[in-house]
Design a protein around this motif. Structure first.
Motif, PDB file in Angstrom:
ATOM      1  N   GLY A 153       0.820  -1.211   0.000  1.00  0.00           N
ATOM      2  CA  GLY A 153       0.000   0.000   0.000  1.00  0.00           C
ATOM      3  C   GLY A 153       0.852   1.259   0.000  1.00  0.00           C
ATOM      4  O   GLY A 153       0.447   2.300  -0.514  1.00  0.00           O
ATOM      5  N   ALA A 154       2.051   1.161   0.597  1.00  0.00           N
ATOM      6  CA  ALA A 154       2.947   2.309   0.662  1.00  0.00           C
ATOM      7  C   ALA A 154       4.387   1.817   0.659  1.00  0.00           C
ATOM      8  O   ALA A 154       4.639   0.625   0.880  1.00  0.00           O
ATOM      9  CB  ALA A 154       2.673   3.112   1.930  1.00  0.00           C
ATOM     10  N   ALA A 155       5.298   2.734   0.395  1.00  0.00           N
ATOM     11  CA  ALA A 155       6.725   2.363   0.370  1.00  0.00           C
ATOM     12  C   ALA A 155       7.523   3.362   1.168  1.00  0.00           C
ATOM     13  O   ALA A 155       7.225   4.549   1.174  1.00  0.00           O
ATOM     14  CB  ALA A 155       7.241   2.344  -1.065  1.00  0.00           C
ATOM     15  N   ILE A 156       8.527   2.837   1.844  1.00  0.00           N
ATOM     16  CA  ILE A 156       9.472   3.697   2.532  1.00  0.00           C
ATOM     17  C   ILE A 156      10.774   3.606   1.737  1.00  0.00           C
ATOM     18  O   ILE A 156      11.241   2.517   1.419  1.00  0.00           O
ATOM     19  CB  ILE A 156       9.604   3.274   4.015  1.00  0.00           C
ATOM     20  CG1 ILE A 156      10.377   4.298   4.798  1.00  0.00           C
ATOM     21  CG2 ILE A 156      10.186   1.919   4.205  1.00  0.00           C
ATOM     22  CD1 ILE A 156      10.178   4.147   6.294  1.00  0.00           C
ATOM     23  N   SER A 157      11.294   4.750   1.333  1.00  0.00           N
ATOM     24  CA  SER A 157      12.512   4.746   0.505  1.00  0.00           C
ATOM     25  C   SER A 157      13.258   6.050   0.722  1.00  0.00           C
ATOM     26  O   SER A 157      12.724   6.973   1.336  1.00  0.00           O
ATOM     27  CB  SER A 157      12.143   4.638  -0.975  1.00  0.00           C
ATOM     28  OG  SER A 157      11.603   5.867  -1.429  1.00  0.00           O
ATOM     29  N   SER A 158      14.448   6.143   0.165  1.00  0.00           N
ATOM     30  CA  SER A 158      15.148   7.426   0.251  1.00  0.00           C
ATOM     31  C   SER A 158      14.539   8.347  -0.805  1.00  0.00           C
ATOM     32  O   SER A 158      13.997   7.885  -1.818  1.00  0.00           O
ATOM     33  CB  SER A 158      16.641   7.237   0.024  1.00  0.00           C
ATOM     34  OG  SER A 158      16.879   6.960  -1.334  1.00  0.00           O
ATOM     35  N   GLU A 159      14.673   9.638  -0.556  1.00  0.00           N
ATOM     36  CA  GLU A 159      14.161  10.627  -1.504  1.00  0.00           C
ATOM     37  C   GLU A 159      14.896  10.475  -2.846  1.00  0.00           C
ATOM     38  O   GLU A 159      14.299  10.614  -3.910  1.00  0.00           O
ATOM     39  CB  GLU A 159      14.412  12.014  -0.919  1.00  0.00           C
ATOM     40  CG  GLU A 159      13.444  13.047  -1.388  1.00  0.00           C
ATOM     41  CD  GLU A 159      13.506  14.279  -0.494  1.00  0.00           C
ATOM     42  OE1 GLU A 159      14.543  14.511   0.154  1.00  0.00           O
ATOM     43  OE2 GLU A 159      12.498  15.009  -0.453  1.00  0.00           O
TER      44      GLU A 159
END
Lengths: 324, 280
Positions: free
Chosen positions: B190-196
């Motif tokens: 549903g969502a992702a955590i990543s570097s900008e």
């Protein structure tokens, strides 16, 4: 007098019921009354072959990701000592809440003996060929076309004309999807789908002259034998065109880039999906595409054919092949 | 030969053997503790299983420049044991891990990684169909790195206001940021955590998927990879530090650094005071 007695009796009963409810609530809060949710769901894991590393990785990642408080597992591996008949018996006696099958054989047998149990599969090559029940879920074995093409563009940028050889008997739908994805990514798919075994060499040479990179997909007509595979790779090297493909098996032939699904991620995805199924949550994708990728880059081959790769993508590469 | 002569010969042999043994022990003790200086590497921010490639590429590079070796770790505990027990060599670790470890095992940061001229990066949370943080409850969030790391980043991004949501989120650890971002595009997460930085890369790799993602939250800026030594260091690692720092000056060295997601290094003592104090 009788009315008064009835009222008192009714009051006592009410008090007693209230007391009982109150005590039950306290006991429940104290954890003395076992909550129904504490009863773990039983997952029956069927493995097609214990000696296959990929299956083992999927199983280990699956077990490690599962919530141990709400799930328990029973394992069965198909081999000479563990027959399909034993599997049938064991499914009946264990009465699991879900069957997780790893590999094609396990999936087929689970479908056959699983009665109405929900079945979750992974690592089943071309799972569509086995038919599909209502309560079957899975993790596909291949990355999505879009992911394969996107990652290829990331590692080997600037190679926009992609050649693909396929037999419409096996890959019409897949190529239709690839065409759509290629357009979205600003790539051009150049197709070779009408060839005879005798004229393959000439046709491949013609194709190679029109493209920047050759994409070798799983097609039984094209990859019919070792000689044909070798011929395609040799021609490609002669024309200084890199080959991108899906399996490490082609590394020794001279594949430049291999993009495949990451197996431990498949196991973790399966565990999350299993928990969604057991909690009767809404499942958006019944068969999910693998979320993790595994990239092998043959720097030796790329140097031979003078093709540059994106060095900034090296932190996403799992395996680098250098010349010995 | 009498029994006595036989016993005397045996005593003599044992004596000789013992003296040889003690001489060897003394020699070992007086020799420098390990002549090979090692770079120990562990990064909880990535799950790319490239340890064999890292080992072979870095060993190959470092061993040409001296008695140096490279040792990557896949397990945090093993890395930390090596750090506390050996107290020698250089430790390459994420700034998140550095901050955590520093309180247990005092470390001294010597170099900080640089990528595209930046020393720091920010993690962001992006989604396609989820538009508010409260809707994350029950959702799957994909991210690269260990579960502990992803959870820590989420807690920091969402703050105490949304702390009740975190236990209701399912995590999916994937090998790299790009995989996490694409998993949202395919409906796996549903969502992702990543570097900008990775999010910006997606714009080049798959512009359509990039356009579909919206930023829900962002975290504080953190340093890239840190090269550190322990404060109770047993050996002088200056030669190895010089080799690591010099990697960016050679094409071949720079290419190895790219495998760690870096272009080069900057010395901690050359940083602005406001930045360097964050690593003390």
């Amino acid at each position: 007098m009788i009315a008064q007695m009835k009222m008192n009796f009714s009051k006592s009963i009410n008090r007693l019921i209230l007391k009982l409810i109150f005590q039950l609530v306290i006991l429940f809060l104290m954890g003395v009354v076992p909550a129904f949710a504490d009863n773990p769901s039983k997952i029956f894991i069927v493995n097609s072959d214990a000696t296959v590393t990929k299956y083992r990785e999927v199983k280990l990642a699956f077990i490690s990701q599962l919530n141990k408080q709400t799930n328990s597992t029973v394992e069965f591996t198909i081999d000479d000592n563990h027959t399909p008949e034993q599997l049938e018996k064991l499914i009946k006696s264990e009465n699991p809440d879900l069957i997780f099958s790893i590999g094609s054989q396990a999936y087929q047998l689970s479908s056959q003996y699983g009665e109405n149990k929900p079945i979750l599969f992974s690592s089943a090559i071309n799972w569509q060929r086995f038919g599909h029940r209502d309560n079957t879920f899975g993790i596909a074995n291949e990355l999505s076309m879009s992911q394969e093409l996107s990652l290829s563009r990331y590692v080997l940028p600037g190679l926009n004309r992609i050649g693909v050889i396929y037999d419409p008997k096996f890959n019409t739908e897949r190529i239709a999807e690839a065409r759509k994805q290629a357009t979205e990514l600003g790539l051009t798919l150049v197709e070779l789908n009408n060839f005879e075994a005798d004229s393959l060499e000439k046709n491949v040479e013609e194709l190679l002259s029109k493209i920047d990179i050759l994409w070798l997909i799983a097609d039984p007509s094209v990859l019919s034998d070792k000689d044909t595979v070798e011929k395609i790779f040799n021609l490609s090297t002669e024309h200084k065109k890199p080959i991108i493909t899906y399996s490490n098996a082609f590394m020794s032939y001279g594949a430049s880039l291999i993009i495949a699904a990451d197996t431990p991620t498949m196991g973790r995805q399966a565990a999350n999906l299993a928990q969604n199924i057991l909690l009767h949550e809404r499942i958006k994708e019944v068969v999910q595409t693998p979320a993790g990728s595994h990239i092998a880059l043959n720097v030796c081959q790329l140097n031979k054919i003078n093709i540059r790769y994106n060095a900034d993508a090296l932190d996403a590469v799992n395996q680098i092949i250098e010349c010995k | 030969m009498s029994i006595n002569t036989f016993t005397n010969i045996n005593r003599c042999t044992i004596k000789t053997l013992l003296s040889v043994f003690f001489t060897l022990v003394l020699l070992i003790q007086t020799a420098p503790a390990g002549t090979t200086s090692t770079v120990f590497f562990y990064n909880p921010e990535s799950s790319v299983d490239n340890f064999a490639a890292l080992k072979s590429e870095f060993d190959d590079y470092l061993s040409n420049l001296g008695e140096f070796a490279f040792q990557p770790f896949s397990e945090r505990a093993t890395f930390e044991t090596a750090l506390t027990e050996k107290s020698q060599g250089i430790y390459l670790l994420s700034s998140w891990h550095y901050t955590q470890l520093n309180s247990k095992t005092p470390l001294e940061a010597k170099l900080v990684g640089v990528s595209k001229g930046e020393l720091q990066q920010r993690k962001i949370l992006t989604a396609k169909d989820i538009s508010t943080i409260s809707s994350l409850s029950g959702a799957t969030i994909a991210g690269a790195g260990s579960d502990e790391y992803i959870k820590g980043q989420l807690q920091q991004m969402l703050g105490s206001e949304y702390s009740v949501i975190i236990p209701k989120i399912k995590l999916l650890s994937v090998p790299k940021d790009i995989d996490a971002l694409m998993a949202v595009g395919y409906g796996v997460a549903g969502a992702a955590i990543s570097s900008e930085t990775s999010f910006n890369k997606l714009a080049m790799i798959n512009p359509k998927q990039h356009a579909q993602l919206k930023k829900l939250a962002d975290g504080e800026k953190n340093f890239l990879l840190i090269a550190a030594v322990t404060k109770v260091q047993k050996t002088d690692e200056t030669p190895l530090l010089k080799v690591i720092e010099g990697m960016q000056d050679q094409e071949i060295g720079e290419r190895k650094l790219k495998m760690l997601g870096l272009d080069g290094w900057k010395r901690i003592d050359a940083l602005d005071a406001s930045l360097s104090k964050q690593l003390r």
